[in-house]
Write an enzyme that holds these catalytic residues in place. Structure first.
Site, PDB file in Angstrom:
ATOM      1  N   ILE A  77     -61.538  13.399-122.581  1.00 10.77           N
ATOM      2  CA  ILE A  77     -62.415  12.334-122.112  1.00 10.77           C
ATOM      3  C   ILE A  77     -63.520  12.967-121.272  1.00 10.77           C
ATOM      4  O   ILE A  77     -63.248  13.615-120.254  1.00 10.77           O
ATOM      5  CB  ILE A  77     -61.638  11.302-121.257  1.00 10.77           C
ATOM      6  CG1 ILE A  77     -60.431  10.758-122.027  1.00 10.77           C
ATOM      7  CG2 ILE A  77     -62.577  10.198-120.776  1.00 10.77           C
ATOM      8  CD1 ILE A  77     -60.759  10.018-123.304  1.00 10.77           C
ATOM      9  N   GLU A  78     -64.751  12.797-121.706  1.00 12.37           N
ATOM     10  CA  GLU A  78     -65.917  13.275-120.972  1.00 12.37           C
ATOM     11  C   GLU A  78     -66.604  12.057-120.351  1.00 12.37           C
ATOM     12  O   GLU A  78     -66.842  11.066-121.036  1.00 12.37           O
ATOM     13  CB  GLU A  78     -66.871  13.983-121.934  1.00 12.37           C
ATOM     14  CG  GLU A  78     -68.139  14.495-121.304  1.00 12.37           C
ATOM     15  CD  GLU A  78     -69.062  15.195-122.320  1.00 12.37           C
ATOM     16  OE1 GLU A  78     -70.150  15.612-121.911  1.00 12.37           O
ATOM     17  OE2 GLU A  78     -68.686  15.285-123.505  1.00 12.37           O
ATOM     18  N   ILE A  79     -66.878  12.134-119.069  1.00  5.77           N
ATOM     19  CA  ILE A  79     -67.597  11.061-118.386  1.00  5.77           C
ATOM     20  C   ILE A  79     -68.875  11.669-117.836  1.00  5.77           C
ATOM     21  O   ILE A  79     -68.840  12.693-117.141  1.00  5.77           O
ATOM     22  CB  ILE A  79     -66.766  10.430-117.256  1.00  5.77           C
ATOM     23  CG1 ILE A  79     -65.426   9.923-117.820  1.00  5.77           C
ATOM     24  CG2 ILE A  79     -67.553   9.290-116.605  1.00  5.77           C
ATOM     25  CD1 ILE A  79     -64.470   9.412-116.773  1.00  5.77           C
TER      26      ILE A  79
END
Length: 131
Positions: free
Chosen positions: A124-126
């Site tokens: 998960i990249e934010i």
């Protein structure tokens, strides 16, 4: 021909842990709706104008991906708040950040990102958009 992504489907091996992560850690809203073949009650995570439909490994709804597999996604989300606030929220939820902040190239501009993994080990990249 295409305009935008409406939803995607995430397959999880642990429904409770998955719901906890996407609602408590990422702040998405949990929704139930009726859909699928045959129509049954389903679960999704809402955020912005998109959603993530949830499938449970071995209990997927038709039609489904050819090989629905927990841990196979690599997703990038654009934050609605500054990345520093995202980082504080992740730390407050006692969830580890794997990498970042780092500079990356997004779909429309340069972004600054942190990376973490959900309970199924999806990446998960934010990110925040850099002006």
């Amino acid at each position: 021909m295409l305009d935008h992504l409406d939803h995607l489907v995430l397959t999880t091996a642990n429904q409770a842990a998955c719901i906890d992560f996407y609602t408590r850690v990422l702040g998405m809203r949990l929704e139930t709706f009726v859909g699928g073949t045959p129509p049954v009650e389903r679960t999704a995570f809402n955020f912005g104008n998109q959603k993530i439909n949830l499938h449970i490994k071995g209990k997927e709804f038709e039609p489904k991906a050819h090989l629905p597999t927990p841990g196979s996604l690599d997703l990038c989300f654009i934050a609605s708040v500054p990345l520093e606030q995202v980082i504080r929220n992740i730390h407050a939820a006692d969830w580890p950040i794997e990498e970042g902040p780092v500079l990356r190239t997004g779909a429309t501009s340069k972004i600054r990102s942190v990376y973490l993994r959900d309970p199924d080990l999806n990446l998960i990249e934010i990110s925040e958009i850099l002006e």
